[in-house]
Design a protein around this motif. Structure first.
Motif, PDB file in Angstrom:
ATOM      1  N   GLY A 208     -72.748  -1.471  31.264  1.00  0.00           N
ATOM      2  CA  GLY A 208     -72.959  -1.550  32.910  1.00  0.00           C
ATOM      3  C   GLY A 208     -74.341  -2.253  33.107  1.00  0.00           C
ATOM      4  N   GLN A 209     -74.900  -3.131  32.076  1.00  0.00           N
ATOM      5  CA  GLN A 209     -76.214  -3.815  32.234  1.00  0.00           C
ATOM      6  C   GLN A 209     -76.176  -5.009  32.701  1.00  0.00           C
ATOM      7  OE1 GLN A 209     -79.244  -2.043  31.714  1.00  0.00           O
ATOM      8  NE2 GLN A 209     -77.923  -0.166  31.988  1.00  0.00           N
ATOM      9  N   ILE A 210     -75.023  -5.706  32.402  1.00  0.00           N
ATOM     10  CA  ILE A 210     -74.777  -7.118  32.712  1.00  0.00           C
ATOM     11  C   ILE A 210     -73.416  -7.236  33.305  1.00  0.00           C
ATOM     12  CG2 ILE A 210     -76.434  -7.997  31.137  1.00  0.00           C
ATOM     13  CD1 ILE A 210     -74.063  -8.928  29.596  1.00  0.00           C
ATOM     14  N   ASP A 211     -73.162  -8.476  33.616  1.00  0.00           N
ATOM     15  CA  ASP A 211     -71.739  -8.688  34.460  1.00  0.00           C
ATOM     16  C   ASP A 211     -70.807  -9.618  33.620  1.00  0.00           C
ATOM     17  OD1 ASP A 211     -72.332  -7.569  37.166  1.00  0.00           O
ATOM     18  OD2 ASP A 211     -74.083  -8.667  36.699  1.00  0.00           O
ATOM     19  N   LEU A 212     -71.384 -10.582  32.790  1.00  0.00           N
ATOM     20  CA  LEU A 212     -70.378 -11.491  32.426  1.00  0.00           C
ATOM     21  C   LEU A 212     -70.812 -12.015  30.919  1.00  0.00           C
ATOM     22  CD1 LEU A 212     -70.047 -14.131  35.434  1.00  0.00           C
ATOM     23  CD2 LEU A 212     -67.985 -12.784  34.482  1.00  0.00           C
ATOM     24  N   VAL A 213     -69.999 -12.277  30.146  1.00  0.00           N
ATOM     25  CA  VAL A 213     -70.408 -13.048  28.883  1.00  0.00           C
ATOM     26  C   VAL A 213     -69.250 -14.046  28.807  1.00  0.00           C
ATOM     27  CG1 VAL A 213     -70.564 -12.901  26.431  1.00  0.00           C
ATOM     28  CG2 VAL A 213     -71.026 -10.845  27.944  1.00  0.00           C
ATOM     29  N   VAL A 214     -69.533 -15.341  28.543  1.00  0.00           N
ATOM     30  CA  VAL A 214     -68.944 -16.605  28.443  1.00  0.00           C
ATOM     31  C   VAL A 214     -69.032 -17.312  27.197  1.00  0.00           C
ATOM     32  CG1 VAL A 214     -68.168 -18.934  29.384  1.00  0.00           C
ATOM     33  CG2 VAL A 214     -68.758 -16.833  31.021  1.00  0.00           C
ATOM     34  N   ILE A 230     -64.929  -3.193  26.087  1.00  0.00           N
ATOM     35  CA  ILE A 230     -65.154  -3.538  27.261  1.00  0.00           C
ATOM     36  C   ILE A 230     -63.771  -3.117  28.092  1.00  0.00           C
ATOM     37  CG2 ILE A 230     -65.272  -5.371  28.854  1.00  0.00           C
ATOM     38  CD1 ILE A 230     -66.726  -6.914  26.618  1.00  0.00           C
ATOM     39  N   GLU A 231     -62.597  -3.188  27.417  1.00  0.00           N
ATOM     40  CA  GLU A 231     -61.475  -2.879  28.191  1.00  0.00           C
ATOM     41  C   GLU A 231     -61.637  -1.321  28.418  1.00  0.00           C
ATOM     42  OE1 GLU A 231     -58.234  -4.457  26.334  1.00  0.00           O
ATOM     43  OE2 GLU A 231     -58.265  -6.334  27.642  1.00  0.00           O
ATOM     44  N   ALA A 232     -62.052  -0.397  27.419  1.00  0.00           N
ATOM     45  CA  ALA A 232     -61.962   0.944  27.758  1.00  0.00           C
ATOM     46  C   ALA A 232     -63.220   1.393  28.425  1.00  0.00           C
ATOM     47  CB  ALA A 232     -62.286   1.626  26.282  1.00  0.00           C
ATOM     48  N   ALA A 233     -64.117   0.564  28.880  1.00  0.00           N
ATOM     49  CA  ALA A 233     -65.081   0.723  29.913  1.00  0.00           C
ATOM     50  C   ALA A 233     -64.898   0.511  31.445  1.00  0.00           C
ATOM     51  CB  ALA A 233     -66.559  -0.066  29.500  1.00  0.00           C
ATOM     52  N   GLY A 234     -63.597  -0.304  31.565  1.00  0.00           N
ATOM     53  CA  GLY A 234     -63.163  -0.626  32.683  1.00  0.00           C
ATOM     54  C   GLY A 234     -63.248  -2.088  33.005  1.00  0.00           C
ATOM     55  N   GLY A 235     -63.765  -3.020  31.920  1.00  0.00           N
ATOM     56  CA  GLY A 235     -63.569  -4.491  32.219  1.00  0.00           C
ATOM     57  C   GLY A 235     -62.646  -5.125  31.912  1.00  0.00           C
ATOM     58  N   ILE A 236     -62.773  -6.559  31.683  1.00  0.00           N
ATOM     59  CA  ILE A 236     -61.677  -7.464  31.362  1.00  0.00           C
ATOM     60  C   ILE A 236     -62.106  -8.516  30.488  1.00  0.00           C
ATOM     61  CG2 ILE A 236     -61.978  -8.636  33.589  1.00  0.00           C
ATOM     62  CD1 ILE A 236     -58.987  -9.122  33.588  1.00  0.00           C
ATOM     63  N   VAL A 237     -61.366  -8.847  29.596  1.00  0.00           N
ATOM     64  CA  VAL A 237     -61.524 -10.017  28.883  1.00  0.00           C
ATOM     65  C   VAL A 237     -60.385 -10.636  28.451  1.00  0.00           C
ATOM     66  CG1 VAL A 237     -62.529 -10.551  26.441  1.00  0.00           C
ATOM     67  CG2 VAL A 237     -63.143  -8.390  27.237  1.00  0.00           C
ATOM     68  N   THR A 238     -60.526 -12.149  28.778  1.00  0.00           N
ATOM     69  CA  THR A 238     -59.169 -13.084  28.490  1.00  0.00           C
ATOM     70  C   THR A 238     -59.998 -14.499  27.768  1.00  0.00           C
ATOM     71  OG1 THR A 238     -59.764 -14.216  30.793  1.00  0.00           O
ATOM     72  CG2 THR A 238     -58.252 -12.268  30.691  1.00  0.00           C
ATOM     73  N   ASP A 239     -59.088 -15.638  27.531  1.00  0.00           N
ATOM     74  CA  ASP A 239     -59.464 -16.656  27.562  1.00  0.00           C
ATOM     75  C   ASP A 239     -59.735 -17.455  28.589  1.00  0.00           C
ATOM     76  OD1 ASP A 239     -56.821 -17.386  28.023  1.00  0.00           O
ATOM     77  OD2 ASP A 239     -56.251 -17.825  26.284  1.00  0.00           O
ATOM     78  N   TRP A 240     -60.269 -18.641  28.603  1.00  0.00           N
ATOM     79  CA  TRP A 240     -60.446 -19.363  29.612  1.00  0.00           C
ATOM     80  C   TRP A 240     -59.174 -19.636  30.642  1.00  0.00           C
ATOM     81  CZ3 TRP A 240     -65.242 -23.282  28.422  1.00  0.00           C
ATOM     82  CH2 TRP A 240     -66.111 -22.542  28.350  1.00  0.00           C
ATOM     83  N   GLU A 241     -57.937 -19.545  30.104  1.00  0.00           N
ATOM     84  CA  GLU A 241     -56.720 -19.652  30.905  1.00  0.00           C
ATOM     85  C   GLU A 241     -56.230 -18.388  31.507  1.00  0.00           C
ATOM     86  OE1 GLU A 241     -57.082 -21.162  27.609  1.00  0.00           O
ATOM     87  OE2 GLU A 241     -57.922 -22.846  28.749  1.00  0.00           O
ATOM     88  N   GLY A 242     -56.975 -17.421  31.180  1.00  0.00           N
ATOM     89  CA  GLY A 242     -56.529 -15.918  31.720  1.00  0.00           C
ATOM     90  C   GLY A 242     -55.719 -15.346  30.780  1.00  0.00           C
ATOM     91  N   GLY A 243     -55.438 -15.864  29.698  1.00  0.00           N
ATOM     92  CA  GLY A 243     -54.656 -15.173  28.813  1.00  0.00           C
ATOM     93  C   GLY A 243     -55.259 -14.045  27.898  1.00  0.00           C
ATOM     94  N   PRO A 244     -54.512 -13.796  26.575  1.00  0.00           N
ATOM     95  CA  PRO A 244     -55.192 -12.947  25.783  1.00  0.00           C
ATOM     96  C   PRO A 244     -56.148 -13.582  24.959  1.00  0.00           C
ATOM     97  CG  PRO A 244     -52.934 -12.647  25.595  1.00  0.00           C
ATOM     98  CD  PRO A 244     -53.041 -13.859  26.472  1.00  0.00           C
ATOM     99  N   ALA A 254     -65.527  -9.932  31.767  1.00  0.00           N
ATOM    100  CA  ALA A 254     -66.397  -9.478  32.877  1.00  0.00           C
ATOM    101  C   ALA A 254     -66.354  -8.228  33.180  1.00  0.00           C
ATOM    102  CB  ALA A 254     -65.557 -10.439  33.916  1.00  0.00           C
ATOM    103  N   ALA A 255     -67.072  -7.583  33.923  1.00  0.00           N
ATOM    104  CA  ALA A 255     -67.505  -6.284  34.243  1.00  0.00           C
ATOM    105  C   ALA A 255     -66.177  -5.711  35.242  1.00  0.00           C
ATOM    106  CB  ALA A 255     -68.511  -5.956  35.194  1.00  0.00           C
ATOM    107  N   ASN A 256     -65.457  -6.677  36.047  1.00  0.00           N
ATOM    108  CA  ASN A 256     -64.411  -6.141  36.717  1.00  0.00           C
ATOM    109  C   ASN A 256     -63.563  -7.640  37.200  1.00  0.00           C
ATOM    110  OD1 ASN A 256     -65.558  -7.269  39.377  1.00  0.00           O
ATOM    111  ND2 ASN A 256     -67.375  -5.933  38.607  1.00  0.00           N
ATOM    112  N   ALA A 257     -62.387  -7.201  37.587  1.00  0.00           N
ATOM    113  CA  ALA A 257     -61.359  -8.052  38.078  1.00  0.00           C
ATOM    114  C   ALA A 257     -61.995  -9.129  38.874  1.00  0.00           C
ATOM    115  CB  ALA A 257     -59.962  -7.428  38.324  1.00  0.00           C
TER     116      ALA A 257
END
Length: 269
Positions: A208-214, A230-244, A254-257
């Motif tokens: 919960g300290q930062i918002d994004l990693v790219v 990150i997913e367990a903490a409530g965040g979301i991680v995808t590739d740059w196309e939005g896939g796995p 990202a911290a949230n959707a």
């Protein structure tokens, strides 16, 4: 083949016990070498600099030895020693030192990455920083971290606009020219951009300290543990196309959707 959704509480506890034992073994193997005078590194690349040290190899060997004794039916994918096949349908994905450049420089921003994955991706992950004594854990019903100040639940930051967000990436010269152009669109909108944290940036996102990693140019062992945490903490991680993203490549965490969607749109132009 094991189905992670069907894992019992007893097996989940066994897997977590194994994961913590792996992290403990890696700590013991690595710390005698950190900030040691005379530590040298080999370069794994013909062009550029991709270092490996005796600490990297010692940590992975220690973790593999434990897995051979405790979970011999599981597969292993390690950065330094490659692939070992298993029969259980589960694979331990190991990066003994993520951020070896930082390790060589004496900064405490490297970490040990441990993930347990099935055919769908990571289900358990640890980001461990041996020098500061911090351990970030996520998956199989857990989202927690521990450090010098105690034990805490992991939870990502609340939604906010990109103009209020803190963004991290490891290298300013991220990926290809096309990747850098896309990253710049996000960077130019973010409130604050910082560099050079390797896996520790993902831990800060989960805490919960930062918002994004790219990032771009990642391998499975670079990202599978951070995805689980990150997913367990409530965040979301995808590739740059939005896939796995668990196979690596270009990664957006990202911290949230809501913030993920805003950054993803900019990455896609």
């Amino acid at each position: 083949m094991a189905a992670m959704a069907d894992i019992s509480e007893n097996l989940a506890n066994e897997l977590w016990d194994t994961a913590h034992a792996l992290a403990d073994a890696a700590r013991a193997a690595i710390l005698p070498h950190f900030r040691a005078h005379g530590l040298d590194a080999e370069n794994k690349q013909a062009e550029g600099f991709d270092p490996v040290t005796v600490a990297d190899r010692a940590a992975e060997e220690a973790m593999r030895g434990l897995l051979a004794a405790r979970r011999p039916e599981d597969g292993i994918l390690g950065e330094e020693l490659g692939i070992t096949s298993g029969s259980s349908g589960l694979t331990w994905v190991l990066d003994p030192i993520d951020g070896t450049r930082g390790f060589l420089s004496g900064t405490p921003t490297w970490g040990v990455l441990i993930a347990l994955s099935d055919e769908t991706g990571p289900r358990l992950g640890i980001i461990d920083q041996p020098y500061t004594g911090e351990r970030f854990c996520g998956g199989l019903g857990r989202a927690e971290w521990s450090g010098p100040l105690g034990d805490f639940a992991l939870s990502t930051r609340r939604p906010r606009g990109l103009d209020e967000a803190i963004l991290f990436t490891t290298f300013p010269e991220i990926g290809t020219d096309v990747d850098r152009t896309a990253f710049t669109r996000v960077k130019d909108r973010a409130r604050l951009t910082r560099y050079g944290m390797d896996c520790y940036a993902y831990a800060l996102l989960a805490a919960g300290q930062i918002d994004l990693v790219v990032e771009a140019g990642l391998y499975p062992y670079d990202v599978q543990a951070p995805i689980a945490v990150i997913e367990a903490a409530g965040g979301i991680v995808t590739d740059w196309e939005g896939g796995p993203a668990h196979e690596g490549g270009r990664v957006l965490a990202a911290a949230n959707a809501e913030l993920h969607a805003e950054a993803l749109a900019l990455l896609q132009g």
